[in-house]
Design an enzyme around this catalytic site. Sequence first.
Site, mmCIF file in Angstrom:
data_model
loop_
_atom_site.group_PDB
_atom_site.id
_atom_site.type_symbol
_atom_site.label_atom_id
_atom_site.label_comp_id
_atom_site.label_asym_id
_atom_site.label_seq_id
_atom_site.Cartn_x
_atom_site.Cartn_y
_atom_site.Cartn_z
ATOM 1 N N GLU A 7 16.424 -0.862 28.728
ATOM 2 C CA GLU A 7 17.642 -0.677 27.946
ATOM 3 C C GLU A 7 17.988 0.792 27.681
ATOM 4 O O GLU A 7 18.174 1.209 26.531
ATOM 5 C CB GLU A 7 17.546 -1.466 26.634
ATOM 6 N N PRO A 8 18.076 1.601 28.739
ATOM 7 C CA PRO A 8 18.426 3.013 28.533
ATOM 8 C C PRO A 8 19.802 3.163 27.897
ATOM 9 O O PRO A 8 20.740 2.488 28.289
ATOM 10 C CB PRO A 8 18.405 3.593 29.949
ATOM 11 N N GLU A 22 17.572 -10.394 30.318
ATOM 12 C CA GLU A 22 17.098 -10.683 28.964
ATOM 13 C C GLU A 22 18.201 -11.387 28.206
ATOM 14 O O GLU A 22 19.366 -10.997 28.295
ATOM 15 C CB GLU A 22 16.778 -9.413 28.177
#
Length: 386
Positions: free
Chosen positions: A204-205, A313
């Site tokens: 999740e950058p 996700e």
Amino acid sequence: MKKLIALLPLLLASTLASPDGKGGNRDIAAPVASSAPTFAKTDGLLFNIDGASQYYAGTNCYWCGFLTEDEDVDKVFSDIAASGLKIVRVWGFNDVNTKPGAGTVWYQYLSASGSEINTGSYGLERLDYVVKAAELNNLKLIINFVNNWSDYGGINAYVKAFGGTATSWFTDSTSQNQYKTYTKTVVSRYSNSTAVFAWELANEPRCSGCDSSIIYNWATEMSAYIKSLDSNHMVTMGDEGFGPLTGDSGEYPYTLAAGGYIWQSNLNITTLDFATLHLYPDSWGQSYSWGTPWIKLHGAACAAAGKPCLFEEYGGTNNCTIENPWQNAALETNGIAGDMFWQYGDTLPSSGTKTSDDGNTVYYEEGNWDCMVADHISAIKEKNGL
């Protein structure tokens, strides 16, 4: 996952883990897998695993590499394989700024006076065993290199060691050189393993307040670097899917401010083999029903780009009622090639204890397992013609 997993900062490292192609068509004929495992790849808008191009389901087991007992890893991977899930996402990072005591798993010590990668029995040897277990159970792994969040070190551990901020990390030469050193170490260990599905740049950058070119340029450089080390495996970014999207409804997740990047533009990076998207309406201030168009719009963008999307996700309380519509939407959407719920749970034989429960956990053959996993696997088999 996001900030929610401050749940076990070193839980499994200390408590549980204590010494005690274009235009793919979803309606394909029944695939025939090859007799031996092969490197996973894309096939149009689908993934090809061991010769079978089809839709795949998987799960997230971020803690798998932090288990210290082999029997626990064996049990988890045997159960996942028995369920029909195929892809497992694990953390390939565990960064520290202070070396923990004996018996605690850590992978990388970060310090301005000299960093160290732990290749020992409580270091990358634990990840070695995860890869071995995946090979034995014919599962495929997504291995991630750094966390946007502070859990298990992440970007914050680099900042503590080398200075700067979470946003300057993407362009800071000292941090990036160490990141390259670490990724090279991990990639080199498993470059010949067919158990690796893909390498993932980050969990999740985000680059809050940044120009979208920052993450775009970083992902371009780092994905090309990993490809230069390993031509066998796919590479993906691991981002959530934020930014303006053709046909979007304008809510916050569709703005540049949400992640500091434009997901649709990142589809143009040729050294990223597929795109990822996540979904957490509770954290993003959206309704659960908002998730279905989010999935469909991303699938349409992937289809237009000729590149698969992995719904990597997703989580919501009351799993089945909330998440079954998302699973169905993903399965029905051209451009979405697979989905992976957050997160998998099991009971560890070494201690008799359950793994982490963050409110989204689905435990093997317990609770919501049938409606979240077994029924979904049956629907996928039907869709794949199996």
